[in-house]
Design a protein around this motif. Structure first.
Motif, PDB file in Angstrom:
ATOM      1  N   HIS A 168     -85.402 -50.574  28.718  1.00  0.00           N
ATOM      2  CA  HIS A 168     -85.705 -51.924  28.248  1.00  0.00           C
ATOM      3  C   HIS A 168     -87.200 -52.182  28.146  1.00  0.00           C
ATOM      4  N   TRP A 169     -87.999 -51.411  28.880  1.00  0.00           N
ATOM      5  CA  TRP A 169     -89.444 -51.618  28.884  1.00  0.00           C
ATOM      6  C   TRP A 169     -90.169 -50.775  27.826  1.00  0.00           C
ATOM      7  N   ALA A 170     -89.441 -49.985  27.063  1.00  0.00           N
ATOM      8  CA  ALA A 170     -90.079 -49.072  26.100  1.00  0.00           C
ATOM      9  C   ALA A 170     -90.846 -49.843  25.027  1.00  0.00           C
ATOM     10  N   LYS A 171     -92.062 -49.427  24.755  1.00  0.00           N
ATOM     11  CA  LYS A 171     -92.901 -50.043  23.729  1.00  0.00           C
ATOM     12  C   LYS A 171     -92.871 -49.263  22.412  1.00  0.00           C
ATOM     13  N   ILE A 223     -90.657 -46.133  20.896  1.00  0.00           N
ATOM     14  CA  ILE A 223     -89.570 -45.172  21.133  1.00  0.00           C
ATOM     15  C   ILE A 223     -89.898 -43.789  20.579  1.00  0.00           C
ATOM     16  N   LYS A 224     -90.876 -43.707  19.666  1.00  0.00           N
ATOM     17  CA  LYS A 224     -91.261 -42.398  19.136  1.00  0.00           C
ATOM     18  C   LYS A 224     -91.913 -41.536  20.204  1.00  0.00           C
ATOM     19  N   MET A 225     -92.425 -42.173  21.238  1.00  0.00           N
ATOM     20  CA  MET A 225     -93.095 -41.428  22.308  1.00  0.00           C
ATOM     21  C   MET A 225     -92.130 -41.055  23.435  1.00  0.00           C
ATOM     22  N   LEU A 226     -90.886 -41.547  23.369  1.00  0.00           N
ATOM     23  CA  LEU A 226     -89.912 -41.265  24.419  1.00  0.00           C
ATOM     24  C   LEU A 226     -89.280 -39.884  24.241  1.00  0.00           C
ATOM     25  N   PRO A 227     -88.987 -39.194  25.340  1.00  0.00           N
ATOM     26  CA  PRO A 227     -88.137 -37.999  25.224  1.00  0.00           C
ATOM     27  C   PRO A 227     -86.721 -38.424  24.847  1.00  0.00           C
ATOM     28  N   LEU A 228     -85.928 -37.483  24.369  1.00  0.00           N
ATOM     29  CA  LEU A 228     -84.551 -37.786  23.981  1.00  0.00           C
ATOM     30  C   LEU A 228     -83.691 -37.803  25.244  1.00  0.00           C
ATOM     31  N   SER A 282     -87.013 -44.263  34.016  1.00  0.00           N
ATOM     32  CA  SER A 282     -86.192 -44.451  32.815  1.00  0.00           C
ATOM     33  C   SER A 282     -84.759 -44.836  33.137  1.00  0.00           C
ATOM     34  N   PHE A 283     -84.310 -44.542  34.372  1.00  0.00           N
ATOM     35  CA  PHE A 283     -82.893 -44.708  34.697  1.00  0.00           C
ATOM     36  C   PHE A 283     -82.595 -45.678  35.832  1.00  0.00           C
ATOM     37  N   LYS A 284     -83.542 -45.913  36.719  1.00  0.00           N
ATOM     38  CA  LYS A 284     -83.194 -46.606  37.964  1.00  0.00           C
ATOM     39  C   LYS A 284     -82.766 -48.057  37.743  1.00  0.00           C
ATOM     40  N   HIS A 285     -83.285 -48.742  36.731  1.00  0.00           N
ATOM     41  CA  HIS A 285     -82.848 -50.112  36.456  1.00  0.00           C
ATOM     42  C   HIS A 285     -81.386 -50.120  36.028  1.00  0.00           C
ATOM     43  N   ALA A 286     -81.025 -49.278  35.071  1.00  0.00           N
ATOM     44  CA  ALA A 286     -79.644 -49.222  34.587  1.00  0.00           C
ATOM     45  C   ALA A 286     -78.702 -48.714  35.670  1.00  0.00           C
ATOM     46  N   PHE A 287     -79.162 -47.781  36.489  1.00  0.00           N
ATOM     47  CA  PHE A 287     -78.330 -47.243  37.560  1.00  0.00           C
ATOM     48  C   PHE A 287     -77.879 -48.344  38.514  1.00  0.00           C
ATOM     49  N   ARG A 288     -78.738 -49.312  38.745  1.00  0.00           N
ATOM     50  CA  ARG A 288     -78.415 -50.371  39.702  1.00  0.00           C
ATOM     51  C   ARG A 288     -77.503 -51.447  39.100  1.00  0.00           C
ATOM     52  N   ARG A 289     -77.568 -51.678  37.779  1.00  0.00           N
ATOM     53  CA  ARG A 289     -76.863 -52.837  37.232  1.00  0.00           C
ATOM     54  C   ARG A 289     -76.097 -52.597  35.923  1.00  0.00           C
ATOM     55  N   GLN A 290     -76.365 -51.516  35.216  1.00  0.00           N
ATOM     56  CA  GLN A 290     -75.811 -51.351  33.874  1.00  0.00           C
ATOM     57  C   GLN A 290     -75.169 -49.972  33.717  1.00  0.00           C
ATOM     58  N   ARG A 291     -74.046 -49.845  34.397  1.00  0.00           N
ATOM     59  CA  ARG A 291     -73.314 -48.578  34.389  1.00  0.00           C
ATOM     60  C   ARG A 291     -72.139 -48.674  33.412  1.00  0.00           C
ATOM     61  N   CYS A 292     -71.743 -47.549  32.866  1.00  0.00           N
ATOM     62  CA  CYS A 292     -70.680 -47.551  31.862  1.00  0.00           C
ATOM     63  C   CYS A 292     -69.872 -46.270  31.941  1.00  0.00           C
ATOM     64  N   GLY A 340     -71.850 -43.018  32.708  1.00  0.00           N
ATOM     65  CA  GLY A 340     -73.019 -43.244  31.882  1.00  0.00           C
ATOM     66  C   GLY A 340     -73.805 -44.457  32.332  1.00  0.00           C
ATOM     67  N   LEU A 341     -74.974 -44.630  31.731  1.00  0.00           N
ATOM     68  CA  LEU A 341     -75.822 -45.804  31.918  1.00  0.00           C
ATOM     69  C   LEU A 341     -76.128 -46.385  30.549  1.00  0.00           C
ATOM     70  N   TRP A 342     -76.324 -47.700  30.492  1.00  0.00           N
ATOM     71  CA  TRP A 342     -76.666 -48.320  29.221  1.00  0.00           C
ATOM     72  C   TRP A 342     -77.853 -49.260  29.398  1.00  0.00           C
ATOM     73  N   GLU A 343     -78.552 -49.498  28.298  1.00  0.00           N
ATOM     74  CA  GLU A 343     -79.703 -50.389  28.278  1.00  0.00           C
ATOM     75  C   GLU A 343     -79.734 -51.160  26.963  1.00  0.00           C
ATOM     76  N   SER A 344     -80.404 -52.295  26.977  1.00  0.00           N
ATOM     77  CA  SER A 344     -80.716 -53.038  25.755  1.00  0.00           C
ATOM     78  C   SER A 344     -82.232 -53.119  25.631  1.00  0.00           C
ATOM     79  N   ALA A 345     -82.747 -52.714  24.502  1.00  0.00           N
ATOM     80  CA  ALA A 345     -84.186 -52.751  24.256  1.00  0.00           C
ATOM     81  C   ALA A 345     -84.440 -53.405  22.901  1.00  0.00           C
ATOM     82  N   THR A 346     -85.530 -54.129  22.789  1.00  0.00           N
ATOM     83  CA  THR A 346     -85.916 -54.740  21.520  1.00  0.00           C
ATOM     84  C   THR A 346     -86.988 -53.885  20.868  1.00  0.00           C
ATOM     85  N   VAL A 347     -86.663 -53.326  19.716  1.00  0.00           N
ATOM     86  CA  VAL A 347     -87.567 -52.442  18.993  1.00  0.00           C
ATOM     87  C   VAL A 347     -87.792 -53.029  17.606  1.00  0.00           C
ATOM     88  N   ASP A 348     -89.032 -53.364  17.301  1.00  0.00           N
ATOM     89  CA  ASP A 348     -89.359 -53.987  16.010  1.00  0.00           C
ATOM     90  C   ASP A 348     -88.468 -55.199  15.753  1.00  0.00           C
TER      91      ASP A 348
END
Length: 224
Positions: free
Chosen positions: A60-63, A65-70, A84-94, A130-138
């Protein structure tokens, strides 16, 4: 690691098995590849929903995404510490349902690899943690996900030392709850691979290596 998998169950079967309150239409897919949209099950607060998400977690904090690993996979052992994972691990599991998945075995000649298809013996879907996230990109909200991996069981180890974490039905409620849970409870769920006796595998055609190939012929057994 999990980099290719299949999902070919009817929509109605998935809704019934996962007790979902909503799900969009899907088509059978026999060669699901990274950076595409995949089926994800999460707790919506009013019941389980089944929806599509981009495979490759975008924090969610990514500014940029082209610089992120896959981030297709997340190692269970490091979920608590990886930014990259600890926020979703605590609250956004799937859960991520699959008919089966592919792994490639390095052959004795050191140059070629043989793909294998791995699925449940009882014919039911495999439920990847799995883990999931929501990020706003452009200015566009992107829902994305990753598949958690652990050490492989005895069946898969000769092919690969990692495998997806596959959760049994009795673990789903705990895993999907959006409420924070102690790390030790969650890690106890993740660190044990599904037992070998519940799975089987066989060699399949190298055609699965081409991302545009589809069809159930990809999972037919071939001579190794």
């Amino acid at each position: 690691m999990c980099g290719r998998f299949t999902l070919a169950y009817p929509r109605a079967d998935l809704i019934k098995r996962y007790r979902a309150v909503t799900m969009s239409d899907i088509e059978p897919r026999y060669n699901i590849v990274p950076s595409t949209d995949i089926v994800v099950i999460r707790d919506s607060g009013t019941g389980r929903e089944i929806l599509m998400m981009h495979w490759g977690l975008i924090p969610h904090w990514a500014k940029d995404i082209k610089m992120l690993p896959l981030l297709l996979n997340a190692r269970a052992e490091s979920l608590v510490i990886k930014p990259s994972f600890k926020h979703a691990f605590r609250r956004q599991r799937c859960l991520i349902p699959a008919s089966g998945f592919y792994e490639w075995k390095q052959m004795a000649d050191g140059r070629s690899k043989q793909p294998f298809y791995i699925s449940a013996k009882d014919g039911n879907p495999l439920s990847f943690a799995g883990l999931w996230e929501s990020a706003t990109v452009d200015e566009v909200v992107i829902n994305s996900c990753t598949i958690i991996t652990t050490k492989s069981n005895e069946l898969i180890h000769p092919i690969h030392d990692r495998m997806p974490v596959i959760l049994p039905p009795e673990a789903w409620d705990t895993w999907l709850t959006p409420s924070p849970l102690p790390d030790d409870i969650l890690m106890a769920i993740l660190m044990k691979p599904l037992a070998s006796e519940h799975m089987h595998l066989w060699p399949v055609s190298p055609a699965v290596g081409r991302i545009n190939n589809q069809g159930d012929q990809l999972i037919l057994p071939v001579n190794e």
